[in-house]
Design a protein around this motif. Sequence first.
Motif, PDB file in Angstrom:
ATOM      1  N   SER A 238     -54.980  -3.702  36.399  1.00  0.00           N
ATOM      2  CA  SER A 238     -54.604  -4.962  37.042  1.00  0.00           C
ATOM      3  C   SER A 238     -54.144  -6.009  36.030  1.00  0.00           C
ATOM      4  O   SER A 238     -53.363  -6.889  36.364  1.00  0.00           O
ATOM      5  CB  SER A 238     -55.763  -5.499  37.877  1.00  0.00           C
ATOM      6  OG  SER A 238     -56.878  -5.763  37.049  1.00  0.00           O
ATOM      7  N   CYS A 239     -54.579  -5.877  34.791  1.00  0.00           N
ATOM      8  CA  CYS A 239     -54.255  -6.879  33.778  1.00  0.00           C
ATOM      9  C   CYS A 239     -52.772  -6.902  33.396  1.00  0.00           C
ATOM     10  O   CYS A 239     -52.293  -7.906  32.876  1.00  0.00           O
ATOM     11  CB  CYS A 239     -55.105  -6.663  32.526  1.00  0.00           C
ATOM     12  SG  CYS A 239     -54.836  -5.060  31.749  1.00  0.00           S
ATOM     13  N   VAL A 240     -52.020  -5.846  33.666  1.00  0.00           N
ATOM     14  CA  VAL A 240     -50.599  -5.826  33.297  1.00  0.00           C
ATOM     15  C   VAL A 240     -49.694  -6.201  34.467  1.00  0.00           C
ATOM     16  O   VAL A 240     -48.478  -6.238  34.308  1.00  0.00           O
ATOM     17  CB  VAL A 240     -50.160  -4.460  32.712  1.00  0.00           C
ATOM     18  CG1 VAL A 240     -50.934  -4.140  31.454  1.00  0.00           C
ATOM     19  CG2 VAL A 240     -50.283  -3.361  33.735  1.00  0.00           C
ATOM     20  N   GLN A 241     -50.262  -6.512  35.616  1.00  0.00           N
ATOM     21  CA  GLN A 241     -49.460  -6.868  36.787  1.00  0.00           C
ATOM     22  C   GLN A 241     -49.114  -8.351  36.734  1.00  0.00           C
ATOM     23  O   GLN A 241     -49.984  -9.198  36.772  1.00  0.00           O
ATOM     24  CB  GLN A 241     -50.205  -6.523  38.077  1.00  0.00           C
ATOM     25  CG  GLN A 241     -50.613  -5.081  38.183  1.00  0.00           C
ATOM     26  CD  GLN A 241     -49.477  -4.123  37.918  1.00  0.00           C
ATOM     27  OE1 GLN A 241     -48.411  -4.232  38.507  1.00  0.00           O
ATOM     28  NE2 GLN A 241     -49.694  -3.183  37.015  1.00  0.00           N
ATOM     29  N   ARG A 242     -47.821  -8.635  36.617  1.00  0.00           N
ATOM     30  CA  ARG A 242     -47.359 -10.022  36.531  1.00  0.00           C
ATOM     31  C   ARG A 242     -47.049 -10.611  37.907  1.00  0.00           C
ATOM     32  O   ARG A 242     -46.890 -11.812  38.042  1.00  0.00           O
ATOM     33  CB  ARG A 242     -46.131 -10.097  35.632  1.00  0.00           C
ATOM     34  CG  ARG A 242     -46.461  -9.773  34.176  1.00  0.00           C
ATOM     35  CD  ARG A 242     -45.237  -9.748  33.291  1.00  0.00           C
ATOM     36  NE  ARG A 242     -44.380  -8.600  33.495  1.00  0.00           N
ATOM     37  CZ  ARG A 242     -44.605  -7.373  33.035  1.00  0.00           C
ATOM     38  NH1 ARG A 242     -45.689  -7.131  32.349  1.00  0.00           N
ATOM     39  NH2 ARG A 242     -43.767  -6.401  33.255  1.00  0.00           N
TER      40      ARG A 242
ATOM     41  N   GLY B 203     -59.492   5.293  25.315  1.00  0.00           N
ATOM     42  CA  GLY B 203     -59.474   4.262  26.346  1.00  0.00           C
ATOM     43  C   GLY B 203     -58.494   3.136  26.066  1.00  0.00           C
ATOM     44  O   GLY B 203     -58.308   2.271  26.907  1.00  0.00           O
ATOM     45  N   GLY B 204     -57.872   3.116  24.893  1.00  0.00           N
ATOM     46  CA  GLY B 204     -56.921   2.063  24.553  1.00  0.00           C
ATOM     47  C   GLY B 204     -55.623   2.204  25.327  1.00  0.00           C
ATOM     48  O   GLY B 204     -55.294   3.274  25.829  1.00  0.00           O
ATOM     49  N   ARG B 205     -54.905   1.110  25.418  1.00  0.00           N
ATOM     50  CA  ARG B 205     -53.635   1.126  26.149  1.00  0.00           C
ATOM     51  C   ARG B 205     -52.554   1.821  25.344  1.00  0.00           C
ATOM     52  O   ARG B 205     -52.498   1.724  24.142  1.00  0.00           O
ATOM     53  CB  ARG B 205     -53.203  -0.307  26.478  1.00  0.00           C
ATOM     54  CG  ARG B 205     -54.121  -0.888  27.536  1.00  0.00           C
ATOM     55  CD  ARG B 205     -53.625  -2.126  28.217  1.00  0.00           C
ATOM     56  NE  ARG B 205     -52.261  -2.003  28.661  1.00  0.00           N
ATOM     57  CZ  ARG B 205     -51.338  -2.941  28.440  1.00  0.00           C
ATOM     58  NH1 ARG B 205     -51.650  -4.022  27.788  1.00  0.00           N
ATOM     59  NH2 ARG B 205     -50.117  -2.780  28.884  1.00  0.00           N
TER      60      ARG B 205
END
Length: 150
Positions: free
Chosen positions: A16-20, A58-60
């Motif tokens: 959800s953190c990458v959804q602009r 677990g990193g992006r």
Amino acid sequence: MLWFHRTRRNAEVFASCVQRMGPGWAVGGWFVPVANLWLPYRVAGGIWEASVLPHPDGGRRTAPRTVLNLWWGGWVVSVLVSRIAVGQWNRSWEPEEIVDAAALVAAADALDLVAAVLAIVFVRAVTRMQVERAAYRPAPAARPVPGAHR
């Protein structure tokens, strides 16, 4: 549009953190005049980023956006050339003008086909990425052994 909305909802679960943009824009963005030339691309970018498998730790991780960019570029060019072709066709009265306009309409149709193929490639790529992402299970964290001291 249903597929696009569903993949946007999936992206919310994955990262959800990458959804602009909110999930409503996955559908609504297509209907905003002029802004529909970039709002759905922004949604698609968030979907793409969220659908990439993370690193084993677990990193992006990022994936090249070539498929996304080709699809979107093909679609935008197709829309713009089609609008120009229709305008030229509507202004044509002389036989030479009609022939030129017909050639532009044929070129616009060819670009529509290219954009459609690129859309299929994009849909298949995102679907594959999301299936892999949904099946991904991170390695369990190491648990301390009872009675062992560090």
